[in-house]
Design an enzyme around this catalytic site. Structure first.
Site, PDB file in Angstrom:
ATOM      1  N   ASP A   1       0.921  -1.146   0.058  1.00 48.76           N
ATOM      2  CA  ASP A   1      -0.054   0.024   0.011  1.00 48.76           C
ATOM      3  C   ASP A   1       0.734   1.349  -0.171  1.00 48.76           C
ATOM      4  O   ASP A   1       2.028   1.141   0.154  1.00 48.76           O
ATOM      5  CB  ASP A   1      -0.925  -0.053   1.135  1.00 48.76           C
ATOM      6  CG  ASP A   1      -0.324  -0.460   2.442  1.00 48.76           C
ATOM      7  OD1 ASP A   1       0.967  -0.318   2.749  1.00 48.76           O
ATOM      8  OD2 ASP A   1      -0.959  -0.753   3.567  1.00 48.76           O
TER       9      ASP A   1
ATOM     10  N   ASN B   1      -7.721  -2.806  14.091  1.00 45.42           N
ATOM     11  CA  ASN B   1      -9.033  -3.329  13.655  1.00 45.42           C
ATOM     12  C   ASN B   1      -9.028  -4.306  12.616  1.00 45.42           C
ATOM     13  O   ASN B   1     -10.202  -4.778  12.150  1.00 45.42           O
ATOM     14  CB  ASN B   1      -9.688  -2.029  13.042  1.00 45.42           C
ATOM     15  CG  ASN B   1      -8.845  -1.374  11.859  1.00 45.42           C
ATOM     16  OD1 ASN B   1      -8.074  -1.936  11.529  1.00 45.42           O
ATOM     17  ND2 ASN B   1      -9.425  -0.210  11.537  1.00 45.42           N
TER      18      ASN B   1
ATOM     19  N   HIS C   1      -7.107  -4.821  10.135  1.00 44.39           N
ATOM     20  CA  HIS C   1      -6.971  -4.194   8.576  1.00 44.39           C
ATOM     21  C   HIS C   1      -5.481  -4.915   8.220  1.00 44.39           C
ATOM     22  O   HIS C   1      -4.701  -5.025   8.950  1.00 44.39           O
ATOM     23  CB  HIS C   1      -7.032  -2.808   8.285  1.00 44.39           C
ATOM     24  CG  HIS C   1      -5.710  -1.958   8.770  1.00 44.39           C
ATOM     25  ND1 HIS C   1      -5.864  -0.836   9.567  1.00 44.39           N
ATOM     26  CD2 HIS C   1      -4.325  -2.066   8.587  1.00 44.39           C
ATOM     27  CE1 HIS C   1      -4.915  -0.111   9.762  1.00 44.39           C
ATOM     28  NE2 HIS C   1      -3.744  -0.959   9.194  1.00 44.39           N
TER      29      HIS C   1
ATOM     30  N   GLU D   1      -9.518  -1.665   5.178  1.00 44.32           N
ATOM     31  CA  GLU D   1     -10.297  -1.258   6.589  1.00 44.32           C
ATOM     32  C   GLU D   1     -11.575  -2.551   6.539  1.00 44.32           C
ATOM     33  O   GLU D   1     -12.176  -2.744   5.641  1.00 44.32           O
ATOM     34  CB  GLU D   1     -10.647  -0.206   6.643  1.00 44.32           C
ATOM     35  CG  GLU D   1      -9.412   1.087   6.466  1.00 44.32           C
ATOM     36  CD  GLU D   1      -8.704   1.353   7.787  1.00 44.32           C
ATOM     37  OE1 GLU D   1      -8.332   0.227   8.667  1.00 44.32           O
ATOM     38  OE2 GLU D   1      -8.131   2.496   8.087  1.00 44.32           O
TER      39      GLU D   1
HETATM   40  C1  GLP Z   1      -0.412   0.646   8.523  1.00 43.98           C
HETATM   41  C2  GLP Z   1      -0.243  -0.187   7.283  1.00 43.98           C
HETATM   42  C3  GLP Z   1      -0.556  -1.581   7.481  1.00 43.98           C
HETATM   43  C4  GLP Z   1       0.275  -2.168   8.865  1.00 43.98           C
HETATM   44  C5  GLP Z   1      -0.328  -1.457   9.999  1.00 43.98           C
HETATM   45  C6  GLP Z   1       0.098  -1.945  11.351  1.00 43.98           C
HETATM   46  O1  GLP Z   1      -1.842   1.098   8.658  1.00 43.98           O
HETATM   47  N1  GLP Z   1      -0.869   0.343   6.375  1.00 43.98           N
HETATM   48  O2  GLP Z   1       0.231  -2.375   6.462  1.00 43.98           O
HETATM   49  O3  GLP Z   1       0.214  -3.660   8.772  1.00 43.98           O
HETATM   50  O4  GLP Z   1      -0.077  -0.051   9.943  1.00 43.98           O
HETATM   51  O5  GLP Z   1       1.548  -1.459  11.611  1.00 43.98           O
HETATM   52  P1  GLP Z   1       2.058  -1.573  12.944  1.00 43.98           P
HETATM   53  O6  GLP Z   1       3.115  -2.769  12.435  1.00 43.98           O
HETATM   54  O7  GLP Z   1       3.083  -0.081  13.126  1.00 43.98           O
HETATM   55  O8  GLP Z   1       1.314  -1.737  14.227  1.00 43.98           O
END
Ligand code: GLP
Length: 245
Positions: free
Chosen positions: A69, A138, A140, A145
């Site tokens: 992404d 959540n 995702h 989402e």
């Molecule tokens: C972001 C990214 C996701 C990632 C998520 C969790 O929103 N787009 O791909 O998995 O955060 O991030 P973290 O590993 O910092 O908790």
């Protein structure tokens, strides 16, 4: 069809185990295609891969990558863009051919174009061998989402307030966090031949539990991973606290 859940003691061990799985994929097929993720969870495993590459244990020279992404509206040079993150944590430190590294084009304002091109590139490349994922609070994955259906392909998303707040820690102010992103769809992710998800910390314990044992529902996007034949989830003991082992 069961998810292989590995609960390890700490972040160091999680990073090592995950890096070993990715390194094995590259060793088995030096021209493999990796799907990569951003967020704080994979930073440690990228550092391990950099170490392995700099020690001459693996080479990324024939590897192709596709990131999950990108924020819409950020240039690749912006220090919070996911392209910048990947260059900084991995691509600039290993022997990969930068031309073979792909991130959705957040600077392309034409969402339909940016997403269609990305999806085509993945297809033309023959798909993804190993897709790395983090996990949002959540549920995702990528920026998919919670919603009423599972979006199939790369698409434009409106980020939820919860995600904007979670990600604001990395920006100067919450107002600077982009409200939109381009992300691979759930179908794109599920088409990967294998999937590796990493999650850490007690704030992820409930969602890891729900992904593992809850119903499959687009309200918890990662719950669909139960339908994939080859998924490994590695969590530290805090994130795995509500899961039986
Ligand atoms: C972001 C990214 C996701 C990632 C998520 C969790 O929103 N787009 O791909 O998995 O955060 O991030 P973290 O590993 O910092 O908790």
């Amino acid at each position: 069809m069961a998810i292989d859940l590995i609960i390890v003691d700490n972040y160091e061990e999680l990073s090592q185990r995950a890096a070993d799985i990715i390194a094995s994929c590259v060793e088995a097929d030096p021209a493999c295609t990796l799907g990569l993720a951003t967020g704080t969870s994979p930073i440690g495993l990228y550092a391990k891969l950099v170490e392995k590459c700099q020690a001459g244990e693996i080479s990324f020279k024939d590897v192709t990558t596709f990131n999950l992404d990108e924020y819409r509206g950020l240039n690749p040079e912006h220090n919070q863009s996911y392209r910048y993150f990947m260059n900084h944590h991995l691509f600039d430190k290993v022997d990969i051919n930068k031309e073979a590294t792909h991130v959705p084009d957040g600077a392309d304002p034409d969402a339909e174009h940016a997403c269609a091109i990305y999806e085509q590139l993945i297809e033309r490349n023959g798909g993804i061998d190993l897709q790395l994922l983090g996990l949002g609070h959540n549920g995702h994955i990528g920026f998919n989402e919670p919603q009423d259906d599972f979006p199939a392909k790369t698409h434009l998303v409106q980020l939820t307030q919860r995600t904007i707040e979670a990600n604001s820690r990395l920006f100067d102010s919450i107002d600077d966090v982009p409200r939109e992103a381009y992300t691979m769809g759930i179908g794109t992710i599920m088409a990967a031949r294998s999937i590796l998800l990493v999650a850490t910390g007690s704030s992820k314990a409930q969602i890891v539990h729900d992904v593992m044992y809850g119903l499959v529902t687009p309200q918890v996007p990662a719950s669909i991973l139960k339908f994939h034949p080859n998924v490994t989830i590695i969590v530290d003991k805090e994130a795995g606290a509500l899961c039986q082992q």
